[in-house]
Design a protein around this motif. Structure first.
Motif, PDB file in Angstrom:
ATOM      1  N   GLN A  37     -47.664  60.317  23.618  1.00 54.00           N
ATOM      2  CA  GLN A  37     -47.267  60.147  22.234  1.00 54.00           C
ATOM      3  C   GLN A  37     -46.401  61.314  21.805  1.00 54.00           C
ATOM      4  OE1 GLN A  37     -50.504  59.433  19.505  1.00 54.00           O
ATOM      5  NE2 GLN A  37     -49.133  58.486  18.022  1.00 54.00           N
ATOM      6  N   LYS A  41     -43.859  59.137  16.863  1.00 50.35           N
ATOM      7  CA  LYS A  41     -43.722  57.878  17.587  1.00 50.35           C
ATOM      8  C   LYS A  41     -45.094  57.298  17.930  1.00 50.35           C
ATOM      9  CE  LYS A  41     -39.211  58.827  19.659  1.00 50.35           C
ATOM     10  NZ  LYS A  41     -38.412  58.838  20.927  1.00 50.35           N
ATOM     11  N   ASP A  42     -45.093  56.023  18.272  1.00 56.61           N
ATOM     12  CA  ASP A  42     -46.325  55.364  18.678  1.00 56.61           C
ATOM     13  C   ASP A  42     -46.727  55.808  20.085  1.00 56.61           C
ATOM     14  OD1 ASP A  42     -45.327  52.201  17.173  1.00 56.61           O
ATOM     15  OD2 ASP A  42     -46.403  53.920  16.313  1.00 56.61           O
ATOM     16  N   ARG A  43     -48.001  55.629  20.380  1.00 55.40           N
ATOM     17  CA  ARG A  43     -48.485  55.932  21.728  1.00 55.40           C
ATOM     18  C   ARG A  43     -47.855  54.956  22.711  1.00 55.40           C
ATOM     19  NH1 ARG A  43     -54.577  57.909  22.306  1.00 55.40           N
ATOM     20  NH2 ARG A  43     -53.707  59.189  20.630  1.00 55.40           N
ATOM     21  N   GLU A  44     -47.408  55.487  23.826  1.00 58.74           N
ATOM     22  CA  GLU A  44     -46.621  54.724  24.792  1.00 58.74           C
ATOM     23  C   GLU A  44     -47.309  54.719  26.148  1.00 58.74           C
ATOM     24  OE1 GLU A  44     -42.100  55.055  26.761  1.00 58.74           O
ATOM     25  OE2 GLU A  44     -43.074  56.780  25.855  1.00 58.74           O
TER      26      GLU A  44
END
Length: 124
Positions: A37, A41-44
């Motif tokens: 993350q 931003k969103d967790r990827e």
């Protein structure tokens, strides 16, 4: 299930790092994943590995540069990161999927237990 991630740090673009995730002894049978993350931003999803270590899957963004592996004798999962880029900068998390499904999953909600995260910073 206790997960402990380590190995993060500050490196330059092109360098390598190896992250480790120590898993509670009973985690030998879990499917394990790595996520990251970045700020804002969103967790990827990054990578996942089946409990025997024979099958692994990597996100397109890291394929060919990152390699997930596990050593069940040592209850440890690794993420070898080569050719690091500034866009790899993020907090990296390891996670355990306890489901009976044999499929490696990319969604964070599929993973029940999470480590605390380790920060990787890649300078240009």
């Amino acid at each position: 299930v206790q997960l402990q991630a380590s190995g993060g740090g500050l490196v330059q673009a092109g360098d390598s790092l190896r992250l480790s995730c120590d898993v509670e002894r009973t985690g030998t049978f879990y499917k394990m994943g790595w996520f990251r993350q970045a700020p804002g931003k969103d967790r990827e999803f990054v990578a996942a590995i089946q409990h025997t270590g024979n099958i692994a899957f990597h996100a397109d963004s890291v394929k060919g540069r990152f390699t997930v592996s596990r050593d069940n004798a040592k209850n440890t999962v690794h993420l070898q990161m080569d050719s690091l880029k500034p866009e790899d900068t993020a907090v990296y998390y390891c996670a355990a999927d306890l489901s009976s499904s044999g499929q490696l999953r990319q969604t964070a909600t599929a993973y029940t237990y999470w480590g605390q995260g380790t920060l990787v910073t890649v300078s240009s």
